[in-house]
Design an enzyme around this catalytic site. Structure first.
Site, PDB file in Angstrom:
ATOM      1  N   SER A 138       1.880  24.214   5.769  1.00  0.00           N
ATOM      2  CA  SER A 138       1.862  23.560   4.454  1.00  0.00           C
ATOM      3  C   SER A 138       0.415  23.163   4.186  1.00  0.00           C
ATOM      4  O   SER A 138      -0.352  22.923   5.132  1.00  0.00           O
ATOM      5  CB  SER A 138       2.735  22.305   4.476  1.00  0.00           C
ATOM      6  N   TYR A 151       5.070  14.489   8.906  1.00  0.00           N
ATOM      7  CA  TYR A 151       5.130  15.857   8.369  1.00  0.00           C
ATOM      8  C   TYR A 151       3.735  16.492   8.369  1.00  0.00           C
ATOM      9  O   TYR A 151       3.559  17.627   8.827  1.00  0.00           O
ATOM     10  CB  TYR A 151       5.709  15.813   6.947  1.00  0.00           C
TER      11      TYR A 151
HETATM   12  N1  NAD Z   1       9.397  23.561  -0.446  1.00  0.00           N
HETATM   13  C1  NAD Z   1       8.113  23.277  -0.475  1.00  0.00           C
HETATM   14  O1  NAD Z   1       7.588  22.794  -1.465  1.00  0.00           O
HETATM   15  C2  NAD Z   1       7.290  23.576   0.748  1.00  0.00           C
HETATM   16  C3  NAD Z   1       5.900  23.429   0.670  1.00  0.00           C
HETATM   17  C4  NAD Z   1       5.136  23.695   1.798  1.00  0.00           C
HETATM   18  C5  NAD Z   1       5.753  24.113   2.967  1.00  0.00           C
HETATM   19  N2  NAD Z   1       7.099  24.239   3.013  1.00  0.00           N
HETATM   20  C6  NAD Z   1       7.689  24.669   4.283  1.00  0.00           C
HETATM   21  O2  NAD Z   1       8.568  25.767   4.058  1.00  0.00           O
HETATM   22  C7  NAD Z   1       9.625  25.725   5.007  1.00  0.00           C
HETATM   23  C8  NAD Z   1      10.963  25.842   4.303  1.00  0.00           C
HETATM   24  O3  NAD Z   1      11.061  24.831   3.322  1.00  0.00           O
HETATM   25  P1  NAD Z   1      12.180  24.852   2.181  1.00  0.00           P
HETATM   26  O4  NAD Z   1      11.595  24.218   0.972  1.00  0.00           O
HETATM   27  O5  NAD Z   1      12.770  26.195   2.076  1.00  0.00           O
HETATM   28  O6  NAD Z   1      13.222  23.803   2.808  1.00  0.00           O
HETATM   29  P2  NAD Z   1      14.801  23.788   2.765  1.00  0.00           P
HETATM   30  O7  NAD Z   1      15.200  22.429   3.199  1.00  0.00           O
HETATM   31  O8  NAD Z   1      15.293  24.294   1.445  1.00  0.00           O
HETATM   32  O9  NAD Z   1      15.214  24.843   3.891  1.00  0.00           O
HETATM   33  C9  NAD Z   1      14.943  24.599   5.233  1.00  0.00           C
HETATM   34  C10 NAD Z   1      15.946  25.371   6.061  1.00  0.00           C
HETATM   35  O10 NAD Z   1      15.647  25.111   7.434  1.00  0.00           O
HETATM   36  C11 NAD Z   1      16.851  24.801   8.081  1.00  0.00           C
HETATM   37  N3  NAD Z   1      16.614  23.921   9.216  1.00  0.00           N
HETATM   38  C12 NAD Z   1      16.160  22.651   9.192  1.00  0.00           C
HETATM   39  N4  NAD Z   1      16.119  22.150  10.426  1.00  0.00           N
HETATM   40  C13 NAD Z   1      16.566  23.127  11.251  1.00  0.00           C
HETATM   41  C14 NAD Z   1      16.779  23.211  12.659  1.00  0.00           C
HETATM   42  N5  NAD Z   1      16.569  22.145  13.468  1.00  0.00           N
HETATM   43  N6  NAD Z   1      17.219  24.372  13.169  1.00  0.00           N
HETATM   44  C15 NAD Z   1      17.473  25.433  12.366  1.00  0.00           C
HETATM   45  N7  NAD Z   1      17.322  25.406  11.039  1.00  0.00           N
HETATM   46  C16 NAD Z   1      16.875  24.257  10.481  1.00  0.00           C
HETATM   47  C17 NAD Z   1      17.735  24.137   7.044  1.00  0.00           C
HETATM   48  O11 NAD Z   1      19.117  24.207   7.393  1.00  0.00           O
HETATM   49  C18 NAD Z   1      17.393  24.934   5.803  1.00  0.00           C
HETATM   50  O12 NAD Z   1      18.217  26.054   5.647  1.00  0.00           O
HETATM   51  C19 NAD Z   1       9.458  24.421   5.790  1.00  0.00           C
HETATM   52  O13 NAD Z   1       8.824  24.694   7.029  1.00  0.00           O
HETATM   53  C20 NAD Z   1       8.547  23.605   4.916  1.00  0.00           C
HETATM   54  O14 NAD Z   1       7.796  22.674   5.650  1.00  0.00           O
HETATM   55  C21 NAD Z   1       7.883  23.991   1.929  1.00  0.00           C
END
Ligand code: NAD
Length: 250
Positions: A138, A151
């Protein structure tokens, strides 16, 4: 078909960015083992994606589940030559209210999970001869934002884990990179930690603070992952590809 014949593991694949990455890898000809702790949502998502997608329920915070899932993925696909660590959890809490348990939990999922999955997959990645790891970081792992200490630290450490692994694993033909998204549209990752009003205000501010004047889409993050998984990035390792519409520099 830039990924024809490739066999990939994607964690966090049941929804959001991980699901978008899965779709993009499949569209380029890869087979994908989708890992997530939401077993039912995961199975439904995989079923909708066709025969090249396999659902393997797995909580990346549990060592034994990681080992079993990697084993199952390798058996199902006949090997593993790409890993995408996308499973992650976020929190939005002032530092003095963060419990020790929350701190440990974030690091367990966002940092220990990728470390352990890379370790479990290593024999398979080595056996493949040429393979890739992409970790989803991120921009807050480069430039922190307020009230998100665990985070931000987890994502900064994930970048260093990736750089270190890139050094250690190059001799095995394994490239390791990070995709670092800025705030994305259509994500509910933080909604449960913030009031809707505060979130809407923050998202407005972030759109305005971006050179491209909007937030990113999960599909745009996925294309960066396709590039770093494909042979097109054959001389790129230890890198962090920022996908944030210019927000870090605006
Ligand atoms: N959404 C954003 O704005 C954003 C920005 C920067 C980085 N990210 C990164 O992108 C990645 C995905 O984010 P997202 O927005 O799709 O989130 P989200 O919450 O929509 O999806 C995350 C997924 O990971 C799964 N998960 C969580 N903990 C878990 C575990 N212990 N074991 C297995 N699965 C697990 C959840 O069940 C979910 O399906 C993350 O690493 C997040 O840090 C997201």
């Amino acid at each position: 078909m830039r990924l024809e014949g490739r066999r990939a593991i994607v964690t966090g694949a049941a929804q959001g960015v991980g699901l978008a990455i899965t779709r993009a890898l499949l569209a380029e000809g890869a087979r994908v083992s989708m890992l997530d702790r939401q077993a039912d949502v995961l199975r439904a998502a995989a079923a909708a994606l066709g025969k090249a997608a396999h659902a393997i329920p797995c909580d990346v915070a549990v060592d034994r589940e990681i080992e079993d899932a990697v084993d199952a993925a390798s058996k199902t696909m006949g090997g593993i030559d790409a890993v995408v660590n996308c499973a992650g959890i976020a929190m939005f809490t002032p530092f003095d209210q963060v419990s020790n348990e929350q701190w440990s939990n974030i690091l367990r999922v966002n940092l220990d999970g990728p470390f352990k999955l890379c370790k479990a997959a290593l024999p398979h990645l080595r056996a493949a001869g040429t393979s890739t790891i992409v970790n989803i970081g991120s921009t807050v792992g480069i430039r922190p934002t307020p009230n998100r200490t665990p985070y931000c630290v987890s994502k900064a450490a994930l970048i260093m884990l990736s750089k270190s692994l890139a050094l250690d694993l190059a001799k095995d033909g394994i490239r390791v990179n990070v995709v670092a998204p800025g705030r994305l549209e259509m994500s509910d990752m933080e909604d449960k930690f913030q009031g809707a009003e505060a979130l809407a205000a923050r998202m407005r501010e972030m759109r305005q603070n971006s050179a491209i004047q909007r937030l990113g889409l999960a599909a745009e993050v996925a294309q960066a992952v396709v590039f770093l998984t494909s042979h097109e990035s054959s001389f790129t390792t230890g890198s962090t590809l920022v996908v944030d519409g210019g927000a870090a520099y605006a």
